[in-house]
Scaffold this active site. Structure first.
Site, PDB file in Angstrom:
ATOM      1  N   LYS A 284      -8.663 -21.135 -39.936  1.00 58.51           N
ATOM      2  CA  LYS A 284      -9.236 -21.269 -41.276  1.00 58.51           C
ATOM      3  C   LYS A 284      -8.499 -20.387 -42.285  1.00 58.51           C
ATOM      4  O   LYS A 284      -8.115 -20.842 -43.362  1.00 58.51           O
ATOM      5  CB  LYS A 284     -10.722 -20.878 -41.229  1.00 58.51           C
TER       6      LYS A 284
ATOM      7  N   ARG B  43     -17.183 -15.743 -42.964  1.00 60.88           N
ATOM      8  CA  ARG B  43     -17.137 -16.767 -41.908  1.00 60.88           C
ATOM      9  C   ARG B  43     -16.152 -16.378 -40.822  1.00 60.88           C
ATOM     10  O   ARG B  43     -15.131 -15.750 -41.096  1.00 60.88           O
ATOM     11  CB  ARG B  43     -16.639 -18.102 -42.467  1.00 60.88           C
TER      12      ARG B  43
ATOM     13  N   GLY C  35     -19.312 -24.470 -34.993  1.00 59.51           N
ATOM     14  CA  GLY C  35     -20.699 -24.074 -34.766  1.00 59.51           C
ATOM     15  C   GLY C  35     -20.894 -22.997 -33.716  1.00 59.51           C
ATOM     16  O   GLY C  35     -22.025 -22.612 -33.428  1.00 59.51           O
TER      17      GLY C  35
ATOM     18  N   MET D 170     -19.642 -19.816 -33.692  1.00 58.55           N
ATOM     19  CA  MET D 170     -19.759 -18.444 -34.174  1.00 58.55           C
ATOM     20  C   MET D 170     -20.531 -18.410 -35.483  1.00 58.55           C
ATOM     21  O   MET D 170     -21.015 -19.429 -35.950  1.00 58.55           O
ATOM     22  CB  MET D 170     -18.374 -17.835 -34.306  1.00 58.55           C
TER      23      MET D 170
ATOM     24  N   ARG E 160      -8.571 -28.548 -41.948  1.00 59.48           N
ATOM     25  CA  ARG E 160      -8.108 -28.342 -40.569  1.00 59.48           C
ATOM     26  C   ARG E 160      -7.829 -29.700 -39.954  1.00 59.48           C
ATOM     27  O   ARG E 160      -8.289 -30.725 -40.461  1.00 59.48           O
ATOM     28  CB  ARG E 160      -9.147 -27.584 -39.743  1.00 59.48           C
TER      29      ARG E 160
ATOM     30  N   HIS F 167     -13.894 -34.702  -0.732  1.00 61.27           N
ATOM     31  CA  HIS F 167     -13.630 -36.076  -0.307  1.00 61.27           C
ATOM     32  C   HIS F 167     -14.119 -37.066  -1.362  1.00 61.27           C
ATOM     33  O   HIS F 167     -13.414 -37.974  -1.780  1.00 61.27           O
ATOM     34  CB  HIS F 167     -14.318 -36.323   1.043  1.00 61.27           C
TER      35      HIS F 167
ATOM     36  N   ARG G 234      -2.552 -42.821   2.336  1.00 65.03           N
ATOM     37  CA  ARG G 234      -3.238 -42.093   3.421  1.00 65.03           C
ATOM     38  C   ARG G 234      -3.675 -43.114   4.462  1.00 65.03           C
ATOM     39  O   ARG G 234      -4.640 -43.829   4.250  1.00 65.03           O
ATOM     40  CB  ARG G 234      -4.461 -41.364   2.877  1.00 65.03           C
TER      41      ARG G 234
ATOM     42  N   ARG H 212       1.972 -41.861   4.669  1.00 64.57           N
ATOM     43  CA  ARG H 212       1.712 -40.643   5.433  1.00 64.57           C
ATOM     44  C   ARG H 212       1.066 -41.013   6.759  1.00 64.57           C
ATOM     45  O   ARG H 212       0.078 -41.746   6.783  1.00 64.57           O
ATOM     46  CB  ARG H 212       0.796 -39.702   4.670  1.00 64.57           C
TER      47      ARG H 212
ATOM     48  N   SER I 195       7.146 -33.667  -0.158  1.00 61.43           N
ATOM     49  CA  SER I 195       6.089 -33.987  -1.116  1.00 61.43           C
ATOM     50  C   SER I 195       5.050 -32.875  -1.022  1.00 61.43           C
ATOM     51  O   SER I 195       4.536 -32.585   0.068  1.00 61.43           O
ATOM     52  CB  SER I 195       5.454 -35.337  -0.780  1.00 61.43           C
TER      53      SER I 195
ATOM     54  N   THR J 137      -0.549 -30.287  -2.616  1.00 56.83           N
ATOM     55  CA  THR J 137      -1.078 -29.054  -3.228  1.00 56.83           C
ATOM     56  C   THR J 137      -2.582 -28.869  -3.014  1.00 56.83           C
ATOM     57  O   THR J 137      -3.100 -27.802  -3.308  1.00 56.83           O
ATOM     58  CB  THR J 137      -0.749 -29.020  -4.737  1.00 56.83           C
ATOM     59  N   ASN J 138      -3.250 -29.882  -2.473  1.00 54.18           N
ATOM     60  CA  ASN J 138      -4.665 -29.642  -2.130  1.00 54.18           C
ATOM     61  C   ASN J 138      -4.722 -28.658  -0.968  1.00 54.18           C
ATOM     62  O   ASN J 138      -5.395 -27.620  -1.035  1.00 54.18           O
ATOM     63  CB  ASN J 138      -5.361 -30.938  -1.699  1.00 54.18           C
ATOM     64  N   ASP J 139      -3.991 -28.998   0.100  1.00 51.46           N
ATOM     65  CA  ASP J 139      -3.984 -28.084   1.239  1.00 51.46           C
ATOM     66  C   ASP J 139      -3.196 -26.817   0.923  1.00 51.46           C
ATOM     67  O   ASP J 139      -3.554 -25.732   1.375  1.00 51.46           O
ATOM     68  CB  ASP J 139      -3.394 -28.780   2.471  1.00 51.46           C
TER      69      ASP J 139
ATOM     70  N   CYS K 278       1.894 -34.809  -4.318  1.00 53.04           N
ATOM     71  CA  CYS K 278       0.876 -35.845  -4.110  1.00 53.04           C
ATOM     72  C   CYS K 278      -0.525 -35.250  -4.028  1.00 53.04           C
ATOM     73  O   CYS K 278      -1.488 -35.951  -3.785  1.00 53.04           O
ATOM     74  CB  CYS K 278       1.187 -36.681  -2.885  1.00 53.04           C
TER      75      CYS K 278
ATOM     76  N   TYR L 240       9.203 -36.711  -8.983  1.00 53.45           N
ATOM     77  CA  TYR L 240       8.055 -37.543  -9.343  1.00 53.45           C
ATOM     78  C   TYR L 240       6.746 -36.802  -9.114  1.00 53.45           C
ATOM     79  O   TYR L 240       6.700 -35.797  -8.385  1.00 53.45           O
ATOM     80  CB  TYR L 240       8.051 -38.853  -8.547  1.00 53.45           C
TER      81      TYR L 240
END
Ligand code: PEP
Ligand code: MG
Length: 906
Positions: free
Chosen positions: A44, A114, A123, A125, A370, A486, A592, A648, A795, A798-800, A862, A882
Site C-alpha cells: 500500500k 492502516r 481484512g 490486520m 493494488r 494412499h 504403478r 515400475r 526417477s 520423492t514420496n519415499d 515421479c 521431466y
C-alpha cells in the site's frame, strides 16, 4: 515450497536502516526497484507513493517501514529510539501540505492509520480512521465544515474503531448502545441521527470504555497516534493474520508497514462519495470497469452491508436492473476523472487494479491501488487480453497466472453462491467438488454405482484394496492420512475429489455411521466434499462445470513453447492415461503395476502366488497373471503411441494383497483348496511391524525373481503384440523401485535383459527398452555414481525419499506436521513441496553423480512433488529432464515448467 523471502535488497534496506530511517513521506520515498520498495514500504505504501509520482490526487501522508515493525518486535514490542522524532517530522510535513494542524482546536488534521504488508492481506490486520478527533478538535471540525452532524458522526466512528482496535473493547458494546438509542428515538438509519444524538451517544461510549478498560478515552492526539501505530504492528501477529500467512505462505519476517494518511471525507454531504472498483471484471476477466460506490458515506459503509452500494457504471446498473443512479450518472464529471485515472493506473502497473477512492465535495481522491485478486478464469482471460493489447509480454502473461489455481478450472467446483453446512475440515487432497451418498465400503460404492447412484466413500484410510470403490465413488473422504496418503495419491491420479485426514470425524463401521461434533451422519445420507478447500458439508451443494475456454489453451500453448522440462504423468489405467494425454502429458513417468493386481479376476491368482510354498507353484500362479498384465500394457502402449512409458515393477509388500476379513479368508481358502489355518499362518508369516521399510520394492524380486520375470515378460510380449498390430511403438522404461545399492540394480538389470533376450529370440524381433531405477532412499542418492553404472535413467521417488530422509512416515505425518509448520520449523509440508535443504540436496547430488558416469542419463521425478509448482521450479534448476504428476495436474505442471524457465532466464 514457500519462496525464501527475498532479502530487502541492497539499495533500500541498507540505506534506510543504516541511517536509521524508519519513516518516509509519500513524496519522499527512496529510489529503488519496485519490489525493494514494496519490501520496505509494504504494497500500500509503495503504491501510494507511486501514485503521487505519477501525479494522481492522493491525500498526503507517510509510511512507517516494515523494517520498523521488525525492529519493534526485536525490541520486545517497543519502538526504535529515533522513530518518535521521525514521525513528528513527517506529521509536520503533512500539516504543511494540507494546511491543517494535528490536534489543533480550530483547524484539525485528521489521519487514518492502516496496515500495509508486502502483499495484501485483506481484512487481516487493523485500521483506524478519523484519528486526531477529541472533545476540542471535533468542535473545530464542525465549524470548519459547517456540518456538526458530520463532525460528531466522525468522532463516534473514531471512538468505536479505536476502542475496538487499540483498547480491545468489543464492537457489540457500542452497537448495543446505538441500537437502544435508535429504538428510543424511533429511527432506523444512521443518516437519521443528528449531532445531538451522536453527542449523547459519545458520552455513553466513554462511560462504557471506562467501565471496560478502567481508563478514560485518550484525548491527547499523540497518544492516540502511538496507540494506533502499536496496534497495527501488533496486528501483524494476531491469529487472523497468522492463519492467513500460513495459508498463503507469507513469511512472518516480512512485517507490516503502517500508513498514516490525512483523512478525506466521503460523508460530508451529497457531493461526497466513496467507492471501490476493479479495472476489469475480477470474476470473468471481461475488460470493463467494475465497481461499487455510495454517496455520502465513509469507506467501511461500502463493505459493511448496511446500505446497498450502487453500481459505478450505467452499463452495470442496467444489467442489474437497479434503479439507484450509477456514479456515471450521478457524478458525471468525477466519474470521467475516475475513468481517466483507472486507465492510467492500469497502463502504469500493466495489470488489473483494485482501487479505492473518495469524493470530498466533488474532488476525487485516490486512497489505494493494488493488483486485483481474481478468479482463475479471470486471471487467464486478463493475461491473454493484455498480451493482445500489447500491455504485457507472453512471458509476463505466463508468470501472472498461479498454476495451482488452474486446478479449479479442471474439475467441477462448488457454486460460490450456494449455501453450505460445513461439518468438518480435512486436507484439500485432490481438487474438485463431489456429492453423493455416504458409503463405508468399496464394494458398496461399486454396487451403488451399478444402481446408478452417486456415493462418497468414507474410510478411516484407504488401501489398495479399495481402488475399485474409489473409482466407483464420486469422491473420497478419510479421517487419517496426509497429502501423500494412499487416498490422496490415488484420488489425484484418478481425478477424484478427495478430502483426507479430516481428524474430527469418527467412523463407526459397525453401525455404519460417522460422528462429528455431536452430529451423526448415517450410511446413505448425502454429503458434499470440496477437495480444493478440504471442506465436508452435509447435503447437496450445487456445483458448476469446468469451462476450459480458448484462452486456457492459448496459455497452455505459450507454456509449451517456453518450457524445457518435459511433462509426464503417473497413470496406470487406460482411462487415466487418456485423460493425461488429453491434458498434454508427454509420456508416462510412473505406471504403478501393483494397482493392476487388484482386479477381481486376477486377485485370486495373485493370492495363489503369494501363498505358494515353492518357486514352482509360484511360477504357475504367475503364469495365470501374465495374460492380464500383458493386456494392461497393450492398452497403455496403445494410448501412449510413440511416447515413453515408465513401468515400475512391483513395489508394495506382498501381504497387502492377502485377504483380510474372515469372510474373504474363507472364500479364498475354498477356491484355492487350502485350509483357512494355512492362510492365517501365511498372513502371520508375512506380517511386518514396519512394512514401509520392510520386504517391498526390489527386495521382493531379490527373494522372488519370478515376479519381476513375469512382469518383464508381459511388457515385452505386449510390445511384440503392438508391433505385430502395427501400433506405433513405445520405448518402455523399466523401473526398479526402492534400490539402495548398485548390486541390487546390477542383479535386476541382468534379470530384465535376460527376459528381453528370451522374448527377442522367441519372436526374432529387436526390442528397444531402457532399464533404470527410482532414487527414493538416501543411500541410493549418496551412491548414485555406482548405481548409474547399471541405469539408463533415474526417477526420483520423492514420496519415499522425503519419508526416509526426514524419518517421517508419509502416512502418519498429518498428525503433527501442522505443528511443525506452525512453529516455523517447516515453511510447508515437505510431502507437498520439496524440502530443498534436505531432500533437494540429495536430488542434486544424485543428478550430478549420475551425470558424471553417464552424461546422457535421463533424470525425472515421479513423487507427488512432480505436480507442485515450487518443486517443479526446483526440478528445472536441478537439471531434470521431466516431471511426472497425476493426470489432473498435467496442465499445472506445464505452466509451472514454463514459469521456471522464464524465471531462470532472469
Ligand atoms: C515415491 O516414493 O515417490 C513414489 C513415486 O513411489 P510410491 O509413492 O508408489 O511409493
Ligand atoms: Mg516409493
Amino acid at each position: 515450497m514457500a519462496k525464501k523471502p527475498k532479502k530487502i535488497t541492497s539499495s533500500v534496506k541498507s540505506k534506510p536502516s543504516s541511517k536509521g530511517i524508519w519513516v518516509y513521506n509519500f513524496e519522499d520515498t527512496p529510489k529503488a526497484d519496485k519490489q525493494s520498495l514494496k519490501n520496505l514500504l509494504g504494497g500500500k505504501g509503495a503504491n501510494l507513493s507511486e501514485m503521487i509520482r505519477i501525479k494522481l490526487p492522493v491525500p498526503p501522508g507517510f509510511t512507517i517501514t516494515t523494517a520498523a515493525c521488525n525492529e519493534f518486535y526485536k525490541l520486545n514490542q517497543t519502538y526504535p529510539a529515533s522513530l518518535k522524532n521521525q514521525v513528528n517530522e513527517s506529521i509536520k510535513k503533512v500539516e504543511k501540505k494540507i494546511k491543517k494542524k494535528f490536534g489543533d482546536a480550530s483547524n484539525p488534521l485528521l489521519v487514518s492509520v492502516r496496515s500495509g504488508a508486502r502483499v495484501s492481506m485483506p481484512g487481516m490486520m487493523d485500521t483506524v480512521l478519523n484519528l486526531g478527533l477529541n472533545d476540542k478538535t471535533v468542535v473545530g471540525l464542525a465549524k470548519k465544515t459547517n456540518n456538526e452532524t458530520f463532525a460528531y458522526d466522525s468522532y463516534r466512528r473514531f471512538i468505536q474503531m479505536y476502542s475496538n482496535v487499540v483498547l480491545n473493547v468489543d464492537h457489540h458494546n457500542f452497537e448495543d448502545l446505538i441500537e437502544n438509542y435508535k429504538l428510543t428515538k424511533g429511527v432506523v438509519l444512521d443518516t437519521e441521527m443528528e449531532a445531538n444524538d451522536w453527542k449523547s451517544l459519545i458520552g455513553s461510549f466513554r462511560e462504557q470504555i471506562k467501565k471496560e478498560t478502567g481508563k478514560d478515552f485518550p484525548q491527547d492526539v499523540n497518544a492516540q497516534l502511538w496507540g494506533a501505530i502499536g496496534a497495527v504492528f501488533q496486528s501483524w501477529k494476531n491469529q487472523r493474520a497468522k492463519t492467513y500467512r500460513k495459508l498463503n505462505n507469507i513469511p512472518e519476517e516480512w512485517g507490516t508497514a503502517v500508513n498514516v494518511q490525512s483523512m478525506v471525507f466521503g460523508n460530508m454531504g451529497d457531493d461526497c462519495a466513496t467507492g471501490v472498483a476493479f479495472t476489469r471484471n475480477p470474476s470473468t476477466g471481461e475488460n470493463s470497469f467494475y465497481g461499487e460506490y455510495l454517496i455520502n458515506a465513509q469507506g467501511e459503509d461500502v463493505v459493511a452491508g448496511i446500505r446497498t452500494p450502487q453500481n459505478i457504471t450505467k452499463k452495470a446498473r442496467l444489467e442489474s436492473s437497479s434503479k439507484a443512479l450509477s456514479m456515471e450518472e450521478s457524478m458525471p464529471k468525477v466519474y470521467k476523472e475516475l475513468v481517466a485515472i483507472y486507465k492510467k493506473l492500469e497502463k502504469h502497473y500493466r495489470d488489473m487494479q483494485d482501487i479505492e477512492f473518495t469524493v470530498e465535495n466533488n474532488k476525487l481522491w485516490m486512497l489505494q491501488t493494488r493488483s486485483g485478486k481474481r478468479t482463475a478464469k479471470a486471471s487467464i482471460k486478463i493475461a491473454v487480453d493484455m498480451v493482445k493489447e500489447k500491455l504485457i509480454t507472453k512471458d509476463e502473461a505466463l508468470l501472472r497466472i498461479d498454476p495451482k489455481m488452474l486446478a479449479t478450472l479442471l474439475h467441477p467446483t462448488l457454486d460460490p453462491k450456494a449455501v453450505k453446512d460445513v461439518i468438518a475440515r480435512g486436507l484439500p487432497a485432490s481438487p474438485g467438488a463431489a456429492t453423493g451418498r455416504v458409503t463405508f465400503l468399496a464394494d458398496d460404492a461399486e454396487q451403488l454405482k451399478s444402481q446408478g447412484h452417486k456415493s462418497i466413500l468414507v474410510r478411516q484410510e484407504t488401501s489398495p484394496e479399495d481402488i475399485h470403490g474409489m473409482n466407483a465413488a464420486e469422491g473420497i473422504l478419510t479421517c487419517r492420512g496426509g497429502m501423500t496418503s494412499h487416498a490422496a495419491v490415488v484420488a489425484r491420479g484418478m481425478g477424484r475429489p478427495c478430502v483426507s485426514g479430516a481428524g474430527t470425524i469418527q467412523i463407526d463401521y459397525k453401525n455404519k455411521v460417522f460422528r462429528v461434533n455431536e452430529r451423526v451422519i448415517k450410511e446413505g445420507d448425502i454429503i458434499t466434499i470440496d477437495g480444493s478447500t478440504g471442506e465436508v458439508m452435509v447435503g447437496e451443494v450445487t456445483t458448476i462445470k469446468p469451462d476450459i475456454s480458448g484462452d486456457f489453451s492459448t496459455i497452455m500453448a505459450w507454456a509449451d513453447k517456453t518450457r524445457t522440462l518435459k511433462i509426464r504423468t503417473n497413470a496406470e489405467t487406460p482411462l487415466d492415461t487418456k485423460v493425461a494425454r488429453d491434458f498434454g502429458a508427454e509420456g508416462i513417468g510412473l505406471c504403478r503395476t501393483e494397482h493392476m493386481f487388484f482386479d477381481e479376476e486376477r486377485i485370486l491368482y495373485v493370492r495363489q502366488m503369494i501363498l505358494s510354498k515353492n518357486t514352482e507353484d509360484r511360477s504357475k500362479a504367475l503364469k495365470n497373471i501374465l495374460p492380464f498384465q500383458k493386456k494392461d500394457f497393450i492398452d497403455i502402449f496403445k494410448t501412449m503411441r510413440g511416447l515413453p512409458v515408465t513401468v515400475r515393477l512391483l513395489d508394495p509388500p506382498l501381504h497387502e494383497f492377502l485377504p483380510k476379513s474372515e469372510k474373504e479368508i474363507a472364500s479364498v481358502a475354498k477356491i484355492l483348496n487350502i485350509s483357512e489355518q494355512e492362510i492365517n499362518n501365511r498372513i502371520n508369516d508375512l506380517h511386518e511391524e514396519n512394512p514401509m521399510l520392510g520386504h517391498r520394492g526390489c527386495r521382493l524380486a531379490i527373494s522372488y525373481p519370478e515376479i519381476y520375470e513375469m512382469q518383464c515378460e508381459a511388457i515385452f510380449e505386449a510390445l511384440v503384440e503392438c508391433r505385430k498390430a502395427k501400433i506405433q511403438s513405445v520405448i518402455p522404461e523399466i523401473m526398479i523401485p526402492l534400490v539402495s545399492t548398485a548390486k541390487e540394480l546390477e542383479i535386476l538389470r541382468t534379470l530384465v535383459d535376460k527376459i528381453a533376450n528370451q522374448v527377442q529370440k522367441k519372436y526374432s524381433i529387436k526390442i528397444d527398452y531402457l532399464v533404470g531405477t527410482m532414487i527414493e532412499l538416501p543411500r541410493a542418492a549418496l551412491n548414485a555414481y555406482e548405481i548409474s553404472k547399471h541405469a539408463d535413467f533415474f526417477s526420483f521417488g520423492t514420496n519415499d525419499l522425503t519419508q526416509t530422509t526426514l524419518g517421517i512416515s508419509r502416512d502418519d505425518s498429518g498428525k503433527f506436521l501442522d505443528d511443525y509448520v506452525n512453529s516455523n520449523i517447516f515453511k510447508i509440508d515437505p510431502f507437498v513441496s520439496i524440502d530443498v535443504d534436505g531432500v533437494g540436496q540429495l536430488v542434486k547430488l544424485a543428478c550430478e553423480s549420475g551425470k558424471k558416469y553417464n552424461s546422457k542419463i535421463k533424470l525425472g521425478i515421479c513423487g507427488e512433488h512432480g505436480g507442485d509448482p515450487d518443486s517443479i521450479d526446483f526440478c528445472h534448476n536441478a537439471g531434470l529432464n521431466y516431471v511426472s504428476c497425476s493426470p489432473y495436474r498435467v496442465p499445472i505442471a506445464r505452466l509451472s515448467a514454463a514459469q521456471a524457465k522464464i524465471k531462470s532466464k532472469h
